[in-house]
Write a protein that holds these residues in place. Structure first.
Motif, PDB file in Angstrom:
ATOM      1  N   THR A   1       0.849  -1.201   0.000  1.00  0.00           N
ATOM      2  CA  THR A   1       0.000   0.000   0.000  1.00  0.00           C
ATOM      3  C   THR A   1       0.877   1.241   0.000  1.00  0.00           C
ATOM      4  O   THR A   1       1.749   1.396   0.866  1.00  0.00           O
ATOM      5  CB  THR A   1      -0.926   0.030   1.219  1.00  0.00           C
ATOM      6  N   LEU A   2       0.657   2.126  -0.978  1.00  0.00           N
ATOM      7  CA  LEU A   2       1.432   3.364  -1.085  1.00  0.00           C
ATOM      8  C   LEU A   2       0.656   4.495  -0.425  1.00  0.00           C
ATOM      9  O   LEU A   2      -0.498   4.765  -0.771  1.00  0.00           O
ATOM     10  CB  LEU A   2       1.686   3.682  -2.564  1.00  0.00           C
ATOM     11  N   SER A   3       1.288   5.170   0.535  1.00  0.00           N
ATOM     12  CA  SER A   3       0.610   6.213   1.297  1.00  0.00           C
ATOM     13  C   SER A   3       0.968   7.618   0.838  1.00  0.00           C
ATOM     14  O   SER A   3       0.222   8.559   1.053  1.00  0.00           O
ATOM     15  CB  SER A   3       0.948   6.083   2.786  1.00  0.00           C
ATOM     16  N   GLN A   4       2.144   7.795   0.234  1.00  0.00           N
ATOM     17  CA  GLN A   4       2.553   9.110  -0.241  1.00  0.00           C
ATOM     18  C   GLN A   4       3.564   8.938  -1.359  1.00  0.00           C
ATOM     19  O   GLN A   4       4.088   7.849  -1.581  1.00  0.00           O
ATOM     20  CB  GLN A   4       3.164   9.951   0.881  1.00  0.00           C
ATOM     21  N   GLU A   5       3.803  10.054  -2.080  1.00  0.00           N
ATOM     22  CA  GLU A   5       4.761   9.986  -3.177  1.00  0.00           C
ATOM     23  C   GLU A   5       6.185   9.851  -2.636  1.00  0.00           C
ATOM     24  O   GLU A   5       6.491  10.320  -1.553  1.00  0.00           O
ATOM     25  CB  GLU A   5       4.665  11.230  -4.065  1.00  0.00           C
ATOM     26  N   PHE A   6       7.030   9.208  -3.429  1.00  0.00           N
ATOM     27  CA  PHE A   6       8.451   9.140  -3.141  1.00  0.00           C
ATOM     28  C   PHE A   6       9.141  10.207  -3.979  1.00  0.00           C
ATOM     29  O   PHE A   6       9.182  10.119  -5.211  1.00  0.00           O
ATOM     30  CB  PHE A   6       9.031   7.772  -3.506  1.00  0.00           C
ATOM     31  N   GLN A   7       9.703  11.215  -3.330  1.00  0.00           N
ATOM     32  CA  GLN A   7      10.521  12.172  -4.064  1.00  0.00           C
ATOM     33  C   GLN A   7      11.758  11.443  -4.577  1.00  0.00           C
ATOM     34  O   GLN A   7      12.339  10.626  -3.892  1.00  0.00           O
ATOM     35  CB  GLN A   7      10.954  13.329  -3.165  1.00  0.00           C
ATOM     36  N   ASN A   8      12.144  11.743  -5.830  1.00  0.00           N
ATOM     37  CA  ASN A   8      13.340  11.099  -6.365  1.00  0.00           C
ATOM     38  C   ASN A   8      14.166  12.108  -7.130  1.00  0.00           C
ATOM     39  O   ASN A   8      13.707  13.189  -7.470  1.00  0.00           O
ATOM     40  CB  ASN A   8      12.963   9.919  -7.263  1.00  0.00           C
ATOM     41  N   THR A   9      15.392  11.721  -7.385  1.00  0.00           N
ATOM     42  CA  THR A   9      16.336  12.640  -8.030  1.00  0.00           C
ATOM     43  C   THR A   9      16.530  12.335  -9.503  1.00  0.00           C
ATOM     44  O   THR A   9      17.417  12.899 -10.134  1.00  0.00           O
ATOM     45  CB  THR A   9      17.706  12.565  -7.327  1.00  0.00           C
ATOM     46  N   PHE A  10      15.692  11.454 -10.064  1.00  0.00           N
ATOM     47  CA  PHE A  10      15.900  11.099 -11.465  1.00  0.00           C
ATOM     48  C   PHE A  10      15.628  12.291 -12.383  1.00  0.00           C
ATOM     49  O   PHE A  10      16.430  12.620 -13.240  1.00  0.00           O
ATOM     50  CB  PHE A  10      15.002   9.925 -11.870  1.00  0.00           C
ATOM     51  N   GLY A  11      14.471  12.957 -12.234  1.00  0.00           N
ATOM     52  CA  GLY A  11      14.128  14.089 -13.074  1.00  0.00           C
ATOM     53  C   GLY A  11      14.238  13.767 -14.554  1.00  0.00           C
ATOM     54  O   GLY A  11      14.643  14.587 -15.364  1.00  0.00           O
ATOM     55  N   ASP A  12      13.849  12.529 -14.942  1.00  0.00           N
ATOM     56  CA  ASP A  12      14.040  12.097 -16.327  1.00  0.00           C
ATOM     57  C   ASP A  12      12.770  12.216 -17.154  1.00  0.00           C
ATOM     58  O   ASP A  12      12.733  11.778 -18.313  1.00  0.00           O
ATOM     59  CB  ASP A  12      14.549  10.654 -16.370  1.00  0.00           C
ATOM     60  N   ASP A  13      11.700  12.795 -16.579  1.00  0.00           N
ATOM     61  CA  ASP A  13      10.432  13.015 -17.278  1.00  0.00           C
ATOM     62  C   ASP A  13       9.773  11.699 -17.696  1.00  0.00           C
ATOM     63  O   ASP A  13       8.889  11.692 -18.554  1.00  0.00           O
ATOM     64  CB  ASP A  13      10.613  13.908 -18.512  1.00  0.00           C
TER      65      ASP A  13
END
Length: 290
Positions: free
Chosen positions: A70-82
């Motif tokens: 179960t996913l409760s919130q977004e995971f911020q990530n550093t990919f920024g690859d669109d």
């Protein structure tokens, strides 16, 4: 089989949140044999649970155990690859044991979270006359999908030319409007206005300036950047056509009689040897320069 639980060894789960998410360490906790919680910055991000039967009789085949993520919130990530890149959160084992615990079997649960990305689409009018009636504008919509990584920003720029002021919004906040004058090659083309609403969508309008050098057009770009660096953009071109030309002029008759010359037959007093009148012109959308 008398016991089906998550392993107590959580070392296979990703903890290096600084590299993966840019948002700090991912903390994994085995709450119980049937639940594991992953948190980022103290906030629960993902929960794993097991649904198992009380026992599985000897000789039973294809006994199923349900694993739920179960996913409760977004995971911020550093990919920024669109792109909808998969974030690898690692793996954990599920252990099925007999009563004596001496014999057991394991299964592996691999975890990924697919990064959400924004989208933007500009629609609306593509042509306008420079002599559009006062108080009227052309315009259209800027449809925006922020995705899960909110609050995104919306920036309006030009493919060429200049805006008199930046147009930049943070979406998901109270709607507002921003305007800027569009210039190209030193020529003022008009005023571009972008308005956002409380839902994160936007509209645009353009009020053309008179006396625009022809041919004339400009292209504006809407760029949406979410909080983990994914970018979506769309562009829209507006052409500005020549307005109404000058009017008036009319005709006149200038008439002189040569008998008013010194050697002419008209006796004194003679009439004038010059005649004049006026022509009246009305400028159109452009200034009369000659």
């Amino acid at each position: 089989i008398t016991s089906i639980v998550f392993s107590t060894d959580l070392s296979g789960l990703t903890e290096d949140g600084d590299a993966l998410t840019g948002a700090g360490t991912i903390t994994w906790v085995r709450d119980s044999g049937i639940q594991i919680t992953g948190s980022v910055n103290g906030q629960t991000a993902v929960i794993l649970t097991l649904s198992v039967p009380a026992t599985i009789a000897a000789g039973t085949t294809d006994a199923t155990t349900q694993v739920t993520m179960t996913l409760s919130q977004e995971f911020q990530n550093t990919f920024g690859d669109d792109l909808q890149t998969s974030l690898n959160l690692g793996s954990v084992q599920v252990i099925a044991s007999e009563a004596d615990v001496a014999d057991f079997a394991t299964g592996t649960v691999n975890l990924t979270v697919i990064d959400d990305v924004p989208a933007v689409d500009i629609t609306g009018a593509t042509m306008v006359a420079e002599d559009l009636a006062a108080g009227q504008t052309i315009g259209g919509a800027i449809a925006i999908t922020e995705g899960a990584d909110q609050d995104a920003t919306l920036a309006i720029t030009l493919a060429s030319g200049d805006l008199s002021a930046p147009i930049l919004f943070t979406l998901g906040t109270v709607g507002s409007a921003q305007s800027a004058t569009v210039t190209a090659g030193g020529d003022v083309l008009g005023v571009l206005t972008v308005t956002t609403d409380d839902n994160g969508d936007a509209t645009w309008t353009f009020d053309p300036a008179p006396d625009v050098a022809q041919p004339a057009s400009f292209t504006f770009i809407a760029t949406v950047t979410d909080t983990d660096g994914d970018v979506a953009s769309d562009d829209h071109t507006v052409g500005i056509t020549d307005g109404q030309g000058p009017a008036g002029g009319g005709s006149m008759l200038l008439s002189l009689d040569e008998d008013d010359l010194g050697d002419g037959s008209q006796s004194a007093p003679k009439d004038a040897l010059t005649a004049s009148d006026t022509l009246s012109f009305t400028a159109g959308s452009d200034a009369i320069t000659s």
